[in-house]
Enzyme design. Structure first.
Site, PDB file in Angstrom:
ATOM      1  NE  ARG A 186      -6.232   0.942  -1.940  1.00 35.38           N
ATOM      2  CZ  ARG A 186      -5.631   1.511  -0.894  1.00 35.38           C
ATOM      3  NH1 ARG A 186      -4.346   1.294  -0.668  1.00 35.38           N
ATOM      4  NH2 ARG A 186      -6.307   2.306  -0.077  1.00 35.38           N
ATOM      5  CG  ASN A 237      -2.528  11.792   2.321  1.00 33.27           C
ATOM      6  OD1 ASN A 237      -1.949  10.886   1.716  1.00 33.27           O
ATOM      7  ND2 ASN A 237      -2.286  12.033   3.597  1.00 33.27           N
ATOM      8  CE  LYS A 238      -5.439   5.867   4.216  1.00 36.20           C
ATOM      9  NZ  LYS A 238      -6.363   4.979   3.463  1.00 36.20           N
ATOM     10  NE  ARG A 256      -0.400   1.756   3.576  1.00 33.08           N
ATOM     11  CZ  ARG A 256       0.769   2.422   3.688  1.00 33.08           C
ATOM     12  NH1 ARG A 256       1.928   1.789   3.926  1.00 33.08           N
ATOM     13  NH2 ARG A 256       0.801   3.747   3.570  1.00 33.08           N
ATOM     14  CG  ASP A 315      -3.142   8.219  -1.705  1.00 35.69           C
ATOM     15  OD1 ASP A 315      -3.075   8.711  -0.563  1.00 35.69           O
ATOM     16  OD2 ASP A 315      -2.820   7.047  -1.966  1.00 35.69           O
TER      17      ASP A 315
HETATM   18  O1  MRU Z   1      -4.720   3.324   2.012  1.00 33.12           O
HETATM   19  P1  MRU Z   1      -3.228   3.539   1.984  1.00 33.12           P
HETATM   20  O2  MRU Z   1      -2.538   3.005   3.188  1.00 33.12           O
HETATM   21  O3  MRU Z   1      -2.628   3.055   0.694  1.00 33.12           O
HETATM   22  O4  MRU Z   1      -3.084   5.129   2.004  1.00 33.12           O
HETATM   23  C1  MRU Z   1      -1.799   5.686   1.922  1.00 33.12           C
HETATM   24  C2  MRU Z   1      -1.782   7.166   2.061  1.00 33.12           C
HETATM   25  O5  MRU Z   1      -2.793   7.816   2.171  1.00 33.12           O
HETATM   26  C3  MRU Z   1      -0.442   7.835   1.959  1.00 33.12           C
HETATM   27  O6  MRU Z   1      -0.426   9.015   2.703  1.00 33.12           O
HETATM   28  C4  MRU Z   1      -0.149   8.175   0.487  1.00 33.12           C
HETATM   29  O7  MRU Z   1      -0.360   7.067  -0.335  1.00 33.12           O
HETATM   30  C5  MRU Z   1       1.231   8.663   0.310  1.00 33.12           C
HETATM   31  S1  MRU Z   1       2.413   7.387   0.539  1.00 33.12           S
HETATM   32  C6  MRU Z   1       3.937   7.988   0.214  1.00 33.12           C
END
Ligand code: MRU
Length: 342
Positions: free
Chosen positions: A90, A246-247, A48, A236
Site C-alpha cells: 500500500r 487521510n481517508k 489496516r 496516513d
Molecule cells: O484504508 P485504511 O482503512 O487503511 O485507511 C485508514 C485511515 O485512513 C486512517 O484514518 C489512518 O490510517 C489513521 S489510523 C490511526
C-alpha cells in the site's frame, strides 16, 4: 491494563491478525508465520490503518528471518526481497516504509544469522510497543482539547484496530470519555469499505462511548444544526508543512469545518510525519479497485460498464487544520516539522 481490542498480537512464533474484513459480524483471526500472508492481509485490508500496517510489516520481516539460510549474506538477500514485497502493498501510509526502513537498518547491522533473527524480532516488538505508548500520549495530549459535552465527528477508523495501542484520533475520544466529559461521537460510515460503520462503531460501542453512525454526506447538516463541535481524524502521511493525507472524504470535512467555524484536529504518531516531503503535493495516493465501489459485500449496485474512480485517500491542506496532535504534543499552525537529516 489494556481493555481495547488487538489488531495484531505476537504469539511467540506466529503473528495473529484480527481479520477486519469480517467485522463486526465475525471475530476471526489469521495466525501466520508467512510474510507473504501478511503482505496479502495488508493489501486486502484484513489489517489496516497506518500504524497497524507498519507493525504488521515489521513482524513480516522478523518472520522472514526464520528462513533457512547457510550464511548471513544469503539470509539478508532473502529478507530484503520480503521487505520490498511488503513495501509494495500500500503506497500512502508512510508508517509502512518508516517501519520497513527501521527493520532494514537493523538487518544491515546484523553480525550473523542468529544476530539478524534476534535483533529483527526485538525491533518488531519495539515498533509495536512504542506505537502503543504513542497512542497513549496522543490520547492524553489531545483530550485536553475536548470540552464537556462535545459533539465529535470522526471519519474512517483510527482506534485499536488501526494501531498497536488505543488508537490515534480515537485515543483522544476514549480518553475524553473516561475523563467523564459526556461526549457524543458521530462516525462517518466511510465509503467504500465502511471502516466507520463496521469498525469505529464496533470499537466505540464496546468502549461504552455514545456513538451514532452517519452516511458520509450527513456531516454538513449536523454542523449547521450545531451538533458537531469538533472534527478529529487520523492521518496516513503528514508532510513537513502539515498537509495531511487521510481517508477519502477527510478534505471535504475540513472544508465544512472551516465554513462552520468548527475546530479540525488531526491526530497521528510522529512516525506518520514524512520529513522527506515538503508538502502534500508529493504524497502518493492509492487507487483502489472499482469492485470495492461497484459491488459492496459482493452485491453489484452500479450498472456494468460504468467507470469508477476510487482514490483511497485525499490530502487536506494545512491551512484547514486547527491542530495536529502527536505523541510529542499539540502542534498549532503554521506547521513546520523538521526536514529529514540526509
Ligand atoms: O484504508 P485504511 O482503512 O487503511 O485507511 C485508514 C485511515 O485512513 C486512517 O484514518 C489512518 O490510517 C489513521 S489510523 C490511526
Amino acid at each position: 491494563m489494556t481493555t481495547h481490542v488487538h489488531a495484531i498480537e505476537w504469539l511467540g512464533s506466529l503473528v495473529r491478525l484480527l481479520d477486519q474484513t469480517q467485522l463486526p459480524l465475525t471475530e476471526s483471526h489469521i495466525d501466520t508465520d508467512d510474510p507473504a500472508v501478511i503482505a496479502e492481509a495488508i493489501r486486502t485490508l484484513k489489517v489496516r490503518g497506518a500504524p497497524a500496517i507498519g507493525i504488521a510489516a515489521a513482524y513480516g520481516v522478523a518472520l522472514s528471518s526464520r528462513h533457512p539460510a547457510p550464511d548471513l549474506a544469503t539470509l539478508q538477500a532473502h529478507i530484503r526481497s520480503d521487505i520490498s514485497m511488503l513495501g509494495r502493498t500500500r503506497p500512502t501510509a508512510v508508517n509502512l516504509s518508516w517501519s520497513l526502513r527501521r527493520m532494514a537498518a537493523v538487518l544491515g547491522r546484523a553480525s550473523s544469522v542468529e544476530d539478524a533473527r534476534t535483533s529483527l524480532m526485538a525491533e518488531a516488538l519495539a515498533i509495536h510497543r512504542e506505537d502503543a505508548e504513542m497512542c497513549r500520549r496522543i490520547g492524553e495530549f489531545g483530550s485536553a482539547l475536548i470540552v464537556k459535552g462535545a459533539g465529535i465527528l470522526t471519519h474512517c477508523n483510527t482506534g485499536a484496530l488501526a494501531t498497536g495501542g488505543e488508537g490515534t484520533a480515537q485515543s483522544i475520544i476514549t480518553h475524553a470519555h473516561r475523563q467523564g466529559k459526556g461526549i457524543r461521537v458521530f462516525a462517518d460510515e466511510t465509503r467504500p469499505l465502511f471502516q466507520g460503520a463496521r469498525l469505529t462503531a464496533w470499537e466505540l460501542q464496546k468502549a461504552g462511548v455514545d456513538v451514532t453512525v452517519l452516511t458520509d454526506s450527513t456531516a454538513a447538516s449536523l454542523m449547521l444544526k450545531g451538533l458537531i463541535n469538533v472534527v478529529i481524524v487520523g492521518a496516513d502521511r503528514i508532510a513537513r508543512n502539515g498537509d495531511t493525507a487521510n481517508k477519502i472524504g477527510t478534505y471535504g470535512l475540513a472544508v465544512l469545518a472551516k465554513h462552520h467555524g468548527i475546530a479540525f484536529i488531526v491526530a497521528a504518531p510522529a512516525s506518520t510525519i514524512d520529513t522527506s516531503m515538503a508538502s502534500g503535493a508529493e504524497i502518493p495516493i492509492e487507487d483502489r479497485s472499482a469492485e470495492e465501489v461497484t459491488s459492496p459485500f459482493g452485491f453489484r449496485i452500479v450498472p456494468e460498464g460504468v467507470s469508477v474512480r476510487s482514490p483511497s485517500f485525499d490530502v487536506t491542506p494545512a491551512k484547514l487544520i486547527t491542530a495536529i496532535v502527536t505523541d510529542g504534543g499539540i502542534h498549532r499552525p503554521p506547521f513546520s516539522f523538521p526536514a529529514a537529516e540526509r
